[in-house]
Design a protein around this motif. Structure first.
Motif, short mmCIF file in Angstrom:
data_model
loop_
_atom_site.label_atom_id
_atom_site.label_comp_id
_atom_site.label_asym_id
_atom_site.label_seq_id
_atom_site.Cartn_x
_atom_site.Cartn_y
_atom_site.Cartn_z
N LEU A 131 0.82 -1.23 0.00
CA LEU A 131 0.00 0.00 0.00
C LEU A 131 0.85 1.27 0.00
CD1 LEU A 131 -2.79 -0.99 2.57
CD2 LEU A 131 -2.86 -1.15 0.07
N ASP A 132 1.98 1.21 -0.69
CA ASP A 132 2.90 2.34 -0.64
C ASP A 132 3.55 2.51 -2.02
OD1 ASP A 132 4.58 4.37 0.26
OD2 ASP A 132 5.04 3.35 2.13
N ASP A 133 4.15 3.67 -2.24
CA ASP A 133 4.83 3.87 -3.52
C ASP A 133 6.34 3.92 -3.36
OD1 ASP A 133 5.16 6.28 -2.28
OD2 ASP A 133 4.28 7.50 -3.89
N ARG A 134 6.83 3.36 -2.23
CA ARG A 134 8.28 3.31 -2.03
C ARG A 134 8.77 1.89 -2.29
NH1 ARG A 134 9.68 3.76 3.18
NH2 ARG A 134 7.61 2.95 3.64
N PRO A 135 9.79 1.74 -3.13
CA PRO A 135 10.29 0.39 -3.39
C PRO A 135 11.24 -0.11 -2.28
CG PRO A 135 11.50 1.98 -4.72
CD PRO A 135 10.47 2.77 -3.94
N TYR A 136 11.28 -1.42 -2.13
CA TYR A 136 12.33 -2.03 -1.30
C TYR A 136 13.66 -1.85 -2.04
CZ TYR A 136 8.76 -4.55 1.39
OH TYR A 136 7.71 -4.87 2.19
N PRO A 137 14.76 -1.92 -1.29
CA PRO A 137 16.04 -1.87 -2.00
C PRO A 137 16.13 -2.99 -3.04
CG PRO A 137 16.36 -1.67 0.37
CD PRO A 137 14.91 -2.00 0.15
N PHE A 138 16.57 -2.65 -4.22
CA PHE A 138 16.65 -3.63 -5.30
C PHE A 138 17.84 -4.57 -5.07
CE2 PHE A 138 18.49 -4.85 -9.44
CZ PHE A 138 17.44 -5.63 -9.90
N GLN A 139 17.60 -5.87 -5.27
CA GLN A 139 18.67 -6.87 -5.21
C GLN A 139 18.69 -7.59 -6.54
OE1 GLN A 139 20.90 -7.81 -2.83
NE2 GLN A 139 20.24 -6.24 -1.40
N ALA A 140 19.82 -7.51 -7.24
CA ALA A 140 19.90 -8.17 -8.54
C ALA A 140 19.89 -9.69 -8.39
CB ALA A 140 21.18 -7.74 -9.26
N ASN A 141 19.28 -10.35 -9.36
CA ASN A 141 19.34 -11.81 -9.44
C ASN A 141 20.83 -12.22 -9.45
OD1 ASN A 141 19.34 -14.46 -10.35
ND2 ASN A 141 18.03 -14.07 -12.13
N PRO A 142 21.25 -13.07 -8.51
CA PRO A 142 22.67 -13.44 -8.49
C PRO A 142 23.14 -14.09 -9.79
CG PRO A 142 21.43 -14.59 -6.75
CD PRO A 142 20.49 -13.65 -7.40
N HIS A 143 22.25 -14.77 -10.52
CA HIS A 143 22.65 -15.35 -11.81
C HIS A 143 23.01 -14.26 -12.80
CE1 HIS A 143 21.75 -19.56 -10.98
NE2 HIS A 143 20.78 -19.10 -10.23
#
Ligand code: GLY
Ligand code: MN
Ligand code: MN
Length: 438
Positions: free
Chosen positions: A43-55
């Motif tokens: 219910l928010d417009d703030r993203p979680y910190p992005f974590q790249a796919n390790p592959h």
């Protein structure tokens, strides 16, 4: 060509070979890897910190690139579909450049959906990624046989990966030096944490895991997750487990300090000796679980020698008493993830190598071979919850509770290095990095 560029080219050759074999096993022609997507708080417009796919970051040093894709087809130049939006709210990724760029057929997209037309036939592809990365008709399937094969081999770092891990170590030790200095001036946990970030040039989101910064009793909380802003009246002891990130590769380092000479300082010194001996065992053909069991015997020897427990080390280990003071595994694989994958995997096809009975927290049971990067992190802790059980158990009379009570205010200690198995003498990334700093 720089040595990093040359090592990267060789790294890509290795990944190409592994991909070709994984695809042959799956009977498919292409490997598609989604970098990932940003996810939003409920219910928010703030993203979680992005974590790249390790592959994805195994192929490329790109950590802040959601909605990008890799398409690998054996025998062809890998394609990178590179998301670079027109966005004036955020800073978009820069134009692709660097030692890696010349190896890819790069296609820029401005909208995530544009990737679809630039990817090969998804029906003939293995698609690795999180479910949220799906595009129309391109749905990650993450086949188990492919993941098992790739994860097993990820345990063996290429020389390029080890170069990046050396750099992560160099960065982390700058922070460790600054953190120790801050501790010695009586700083709070939060002040020490800030000194660490300042010295490494990282912010909190760059770290490969949340720093563990524990003064006094907090050293006994294995994954202590806060940084108190209060300066303690007396900072007797300090445990810091903090890493750094370089191009997607983690360092994971713990150091422990006593303010004054005395029993706790003696324990730190004794465990340092144990830890060095264990690091020396990171050699080709050694069963990692045997290093864990040897850690128990050696730490039990320290407990006996210091008079804390009056039992022979063998009995202490057999009866589970050493686990009261050392209640975690001696280490784990490390690389793209701080706790890297496939620590128990028996073969490239899968299967699991059991942990030794009575050692549920060990994260690695494989036999070591050149290229494997592991941590070695023995410790001794005074954890009230576990000590209470010992106090009411069959071995209570074997413990010098006066000494335990004296040591409880110091919390605990751990010493952790990152070590690479080679064909001969192990490479200790952490101690080498500290030595380079001197
Ligand atoms: N920093 C977490 C660990 O040492 O495994
Ligand atoms: Mn660790
Ligand atoms: Mn650690």
């Amino acid at each position: 060509m720089s040595s990093l560029s040359a090592a990267y080219a060789a790294h890509l050759d290795t990944l190409q070979q592994r991909s070709a074999e994984a695809l042959a096993r799956a009977g498919r022609d292409h490997l598609l890897i989604a970098s990932g997507v940003e996810k939003y708080h409920f219910l928010d417009d703030r993203p979680y910190p992005f974590q790249a796919n390790p592959h994805f970051k195994h192929w490329l040093p790109l950590l802040h690139h959601p909605h990008s894709w890799l398409a690998i087809t054996p025998g062809a130049r890998p394609r990178l579909v590179y998301f670079q939006p027109d966005d004036y709210w955020h800073l978009p990724p820069e134009a692709p450049s660097g030692y890696w760029a010349e190896h890819f057929d790069i296609r820029i997209i401005r909208d995530p959906a544009e990737a679809r037309a630039l990817l090969p036939d998804p029906a003939r592809a293995v698609i690795l990624g999180e479910a949220d990365a799906a595009l129309d008709g391109v749905v990650p399937d993450n086949p188990d046989a492919v993941l098992q094969y790739l994860h097993f081999h990820r345990g063996y770092k290429t020389p390029y990966e080890v170069m990046l891990m050396r750099q992560a170590s160099d960065r982390a030790v700058l922070g460790h030096r600054a953190a120790e200095a801050a501790f010695r001036t009586g700083a709070s946990e939060l002040e020490i944490h800030r000194a660490y970030l300042e010295a490494t040039g990282h912010n909190d989101l760059d770290l490969p895991y949340g720093n563990i910064v524990g003064l006094n009793e907090h050293g006994a909380v294995l994954h202590y997750q806060y940084q108190s802003p209060q300066r303690p009246e007396t900072a007797r002891s300090f445990l810091i487990d903090a890493g750094a990130n370089h191009a997607g590769y983690a360092a994971d380092i713990t150091r422990s300090y006593a303010r004054d000479a005395g029993r706790f300082a003696d324990l730190v010194q004794a465990v340092d000796g144990v830890q060095r001996a264990l690091c020396d065992q990171v050699r080709d053909g050694v069963d990692y679980a045997a290093i864990h069991l040897d850690a128990h015997h050696r730490l039990a020897g320290v407990l006996q020698h210091s008079g804390i427990v009056r039992m022979a080390p063998e009995a202490m280990v057999e009866q589970g008493v050493s686990s009261v003071f050392f209640p975690h595994g001696v280490g784990h694989l490390i690389g793209l993830q701080v706790h890297d994958v496939a620590g128990f995997q028996a073969t490239p096809e899968g299967g699991s190598i059991d942990k030794p009975a009575g050692h549920p927290f060990l994260r690695l049971t494989r036999t070591l071979a050149p290229g494997m990067a592991v941590t070695i992190e023995p410790g001794i802790y005074f954890i009230p919850m576990l000590l209470d059980r010992l106090r009411s158990g069959a071995h209570a009379a074997k413990v010098d509770w006066g000494l335990v009570d004296e040591l409880l205010p110091f919390g605990g200690l751990r010493i952790e290095d990152d070590v690479v198995c080679t064909g001969g003498v192990p490479e200790n990334l952490t101690r080498d990095a500290f030595a380079r700093l001197n």
